[in-house]
Design an enzyme around this catalytic site. Structure first.
Site, PDB file in Angstrom:
ATOM      1  N   LYS A   1      -3.515   5.753  11.305  1.00 41.00           N
ATOM      2  CA  LYS A   1      -2.404   5.218  10.520  1.00 41.00           C
ATOM      3  C   LYS A   1      -2.950   4.322   9.409  1.00 41.00           C
ATOM      4  CE  LYS A   1       1.528   2.115  10.615  1.00 41.00           C
ATOM      5  NZ  LYS A   1       2.069   0.901  11.156  1.00 41.00           N
TER       6      LYS A   1
ATOM      7  N   CYS B   1       3.084  -7.168  16.065  1.00 34.82           N
ATOM      8  CA  CYS B   1       4.495  -6.742  16.085  1.00 34.82           C
ATOM      9  C   CYS B   1       5.429  -7.948  16.043  1.00 34.82           C
ATOM     10  CB  CYS B   1       4.821  -5.964  17.358  1.00 34.82           C
ATOM     11  SG  CYS B   1       3.935  -4.433  17.550  1.00 34.82           S
TER      12      CYS B   1
ATOM     13  N   LYS C   1      -2.663  -2.246   6.986  1.00 31.30           N
ATOM     14  CA  LYS C   1      -3.413  -3.385   6.450  1.00 31.30           C
ATOM     15  C   LYS C   1      -4.369  -3.940   7.486  1.00 31.30           C
ATOM     16  CE  LYS C   1       0.920  -5.495   7.356  1.00 31.30           C
ATOM     17  NZ  LYS C   1       2.216  -5.599   6.763  1.00 31.30           N
TER      18      LYS C   1
ATOM     19  N   HIS D   1       4.109   1.401   2.325  1.00 32.08           N
ATOM     20  CA  HIS D   1       5.296   0.712   1.799  1.00 32.08           C
ATOM     21  C   HIS D   1       5.873   1.496   0.622  1.00 32.08           C
ATOM     22  CE1 HIS D   1       2.469  -2.642   3.077  1.00 32.08           C
ATOM     23  NE2 HIS D   1       3.433  -2.673   3.986  1.00 32.08           N
TER      24      HIS D   1
ATOM     25  N   HIS E   1       0.844  -1.192   0.000  1.00 30.10           N
ATOM     26  CA  HIS E   1       0.000   0.000   0.000  1.00 30.10           C
ATOM     27  C   HIS E   1       0.882   1.246   0.000  1.00 30.10           C
ATOM     28  CE1 HIS E   1       0.655   0.675   4.277  1.00 30.10           C
ATOM     29  NE2 HIS E   1       0.205  -0.533   4.584  1.00 30.10           N
TER      30      HIS E   1
ATOM     31  N   CYS F   1       2.614  -9.326  21.352  1.00 25.96           N
ATOM     32  CA  CYS F   1       1.732  -8.761  20.319  1.00 25.96           C
ATOM     33  C   CYS F   1       2.027  -9.486  19.017  1.00 25.96           C
ATOM     34  CB  CYS F   1       1.951  -7.265  20.128  1.00 25.96           C
ATOM     35  SG  CYS F   1       1.051  -6.663  18.679  1.00 25.96           S
TER      36      CYS F   1
ATOM     37  N   HIS G   1      -1.199  -1.735  16.924  1.00 29.71           N
ATOM     38  CA  HIS G   1      -2.236  -2.648  16.425  1.00 29.71           C
ATOM     39  C   HIS G   1      -3.559  -2.505  17.159  1.00 29.71           C
ATOM     40  CE1 HIS G   1       1.565  -4.237  14.917  1.00 29.71           C
ATOM     41  NE2 HIS G   1       0.842  -4.454  13.841  1.00 29.71           N
TER      42      HIS G   1
ATOM     43  N   CYS H   1      -1.626  -2.609  22.344  1.00 26.63           N
ATOM     44  CA  CYS H   1      -0.443  -2.290  21.552  1.00 26.63           C
ATOM     45  C   CYS H   1      -0.770  -1.007  20.785  1.00 26.63           C
ATOM     46  CB  CYS H   1      -0.138  -3.423  20.573  1.00 26.63           C
ATOM     47  SG  CYS H   1       0.936  -2.891  19.236  1.00 26.63           S
TER      48      CYS H   1
END
Ligand code: ME8
Length: 647
Positions: free
Chosen positions: A294, A128, A297, A20, A17, A125, A145, A142
């Site tokens: 943020k 992570c 995905k 990246h 996406h 997590c 996430h 987290c």
């Protein structure tokens, strides 16, 4: 000079996406810039293919991990050319050379006593893929996430990371540019004020087999971060390839802040334990956000690079990303912002300057760069020369320190000045009287010369627009085999050069296009409706209504060759259809016969291990206290006709 610059290797649990794309674009731009400065450059990217996340993603798609990683890694590799991103090496952690080197390193570090076996209990997590400390949690979740980590206790191998804490603090303090921007250096130093824990570097094969086996204990595979970070070495053929000797001392890594800790703490201490020099620099950027969240995905609010390029064009996307984000800080993505940049900075400022200047050179000088006449120079010309020289200094300083937005801003200041220069000097007025001919020629020469320098400095960011400018200005030969030092000085445009007819550099986005341009937002909204929203876990009734759930009767079931987890089911719903289900671990084909299950009937067909699946079987999954998984198919509680709608 030598430059070795890397992106993170991306997890293959989802397609690329914009996040990246940004990091990879930054590295591509920096590589192009350093090449323009005459450096020997190596640019590496790749994919991170082991670990729990990947296994889970493959399971969700009901394919083997290998098949899954091949597909997604390929999607990453194929995305980069769409953005004209040109890495010199694309590394995959499932590559056998990488695996061998990771094992050699593990053996060495183990043999010297820096790896030991122990039990550890902590908060893990999965997103992570690491244990988090209590301090890192925000409201028990987290922060990246937005989920609570799970408690885990197990015996594992540990890397004596704590042994290198003092050395690391010293190294960061002695090298102020080791981690930039400074805020991240401070964050790491503040983290290092607390005593550091050792790093768990294994996972028991009872829980995970998709990883690199530990060379000294076959009951464990390597923790994905210990495996992944080593890509920066295996990609240049560590320990004895020529590229390793040529590039390692110049290694610079670019990452976003989500993976600061593995890069700023695990990696340098791993290198130290291996007896190696630390990498040269770590450059850390912020997040691309959509609506203050943020882009990620796991949240599902992603923007796809291929869609953006189709909609706005390659150079606009590249320019927007580098101009809009201040490296180190977060930035917001929106269609409105990209359209504004396109219309104002590109179509209006640069595009207009280029076409006006060229049109005038054609009209008043037959398309040939005229000779400047030094005797006609006035203050505005001298100011322009000075501004260009200052811009080049700021540009280089900013590019070297990853402040791409400042580098571009300085170029656009000159572009603005040139547009004003045209108005002030009014070549159309000068052309009215032959006595002004020499002055007119000087003005036209100045325009051509400034455009040459602009074409050069925008090249790392907008390679296509730059190439168009170079072709129009007939500079291919003149710029061949030059670097920024030699080619960016004032006065290299050769009078008499015949120019080519200008093409439009950037179209303005009209309303119709703008409407189309907003389409991804609308599409994203649709997707958001269907996918549960992270914050409240709710879907709309409309979204649910779109799902066609049906009762289906299993009339035949068989195993699929070479796919341990998959069964091919023939279902009556009421027409016959084939559905592939990842339930072989939990059900034998025989016990399924005659069962009435529930399927998603309007799922797009997908091919799994050569069998096309027309739908998906629903099931419930649970994990007991020992971590064993159980799966039970969803059924209906009484006899009902196959094909009945579940609502
Ligand atoms: O962490 N904004 O892989 P990953 C900006 N495999 N950049 C973003 C972003 C966003 N919203 N989302 C992702 C991993 N990125 C590991 C790395 S390296 C040895 C192993 C970019 O697929 C950014 O570069 O989760 C971030 O650090 C990276 O993708 C994380 O990619």
């Amino acid at each position: 000079m030598t430059t070795y610059i890397t992106t993170p290797i991306y997890y293959v649990n989802a397609r690329p996406h914009l996040g990246h794309s940004y990091t990879t674009l930054v590295v591509d731009t920096f590589s192009r810039y350093r090449r323009l400065c005459g450096d020997d450059v190596r640019f590496q990217t790749g994919t991170d293919e082991h670990g729990e996340k990947i296994v889970e993603a493959a399971e969700r798609e009901s394919v083997s991990p290998k098949e899954y990683v091949d597909t997604i890694s390929d999607a990453f590799r194929k995305t980069w050319p769409l953005l004209k991103i040109e890495p010199d090496n694309f590394i995959r952690t499932t590559n056998s050379e990488h695996i061998k080197t990771v094992q050699n390193i593990l053996q060495k570090v183990h043999d010297q006593g820096d790896i030991y076996f122990a039990e550890y209990a902590g908060l893990y997590c999965q997103g992570c893929e690491r244990f988090l400390t209590e301090k890192e949690l925000v409201d028990g979740n987290c922060p990246d996430h937005q989920k609570p980590p799970e408690k885990r206790a197990e015996k594992n191998y540990f890397f004596r990371m704590s042994k290198y804490q003092d050395w690391l603090i010293e190294h960061i303090k002695e090298n102020p540019e080791y981690i930039t921007p400074e805020r991240y250096r401070n964050e790491v130093l503040s983290f290092l004020k607390e005593p550091m824990e050792d790093l768990c570097i294994s996972r028991p094969t009872s829980r995970l087999t998709w990883g690199i086996p530990l060379p000294f204990d076959e009951n464990f595979v390597t923790y994905v971060w210990f495996d992944a970070l080593i890509n920066y070495l295996t990609g240049i053929d560590y320990p004895d390839g020529p590229d390793f000797n040529r590039y390692w001392d110049a290694a610079e890594h670019v990452i976003a802040k989500d993976i600061l800790k593995p890069h700023a703490i695990y990696w340098p201490t791993m290198l130290k334990a291996m007896g190696m020099k630390p990498y040269k620099k770590l450059h850390v950027h912020g997040y691309w956000k959509v609506d203050e969240t943020k882009m990620s995905k796991s949240i599902g609010n992603v923007v796809r690079p291929d869609e953006l390029v189709n909609m706005y064009g390659l150079d606009t996307v590249r320019y927007f990303l580098l101009r809009e984000m201040s490296f180190g800080l977060d930035a917001s993505f929106s269609s409105d912002a990209i359209i504004a940049r396109q219309n104002s900075d590109l179509a209006n400022d640069l595009g207009n300057l280029f076409s006006r200047s060229l049109t005038m050179i054609f009209k008043y000088s037959g398309g040939v760069v005229p000779q400047q006449d030094e005797s006609t120079l006035i203050d505005t010309d001298r100011e322009l020369i000075l501004a260009v020289e200052n811009m080049l200094v700021t540009y280089r300083k900013s590019m070297d320190s990853f402040n791409f937005h400042l580098a571009l801003r300085s170029v656009w200041e000159v572009i603005g000045m040139l547009n004003r220069y045209i108005v002030t000097n009014a070549p159309w007025e000068l052309a009215k009287d032959p006595v002004n001919e020499s002055r007119l020629h000087t003005v036209l020469y100045f325009l051509a010369e400034c455009l040459r320098i602009i074409a050069l400095v925008v090249q790392p960011v907008m390679p296509d627009a730059s190439a168009k400018m170079v072709t129009t200005l007939n500079l291919e030969k003149a710029l061949r085999s030059v670097n920024l030092d030699t080619a960016a000085t004032w006065g290299l445009t050769i009078a008499g050069t015949k120019l080519n007819k200008p093409e439009q550099l950037f179209p303005r986005l009209d309303k119709k296009k703008k409407k189309q341009a907003q389409a991804p937002k609308a599409e994203k909204q649709k997707k958001k409706d269907i996918a549960p929203k992270e914050e409240d876990g709710l879907v709309t009734f409309d979204a649910f209504q779109k799902m066609d759930l049906r009762v289906a009767k299993v009339v035949a079931a068989e195993k699929i060759k070479k796919a341990e987890k998959l069964l091919k089911l023939t279902l009556e719903a009421p027409e016959e259809r084939t559905v592939v289900a990842g339930i072989a671990k939990y059900y034998s084909p025989e016990e399924l016969l005659g069962k009435s299950v529930i399927i998603v009937a309007n799922l797009k067909p997908a091919k799994l291990m050569g069998v096309t699946s027309h739908g998906m079987v629903l099931a419930a999954k649970e994990k007991d206290a020992d971590g064993n998984e159980r799966l039970v198919l969803s059924t209906v509680s009484a006899d009902i006709a196959p094909g009945s709608r579940v609502a």
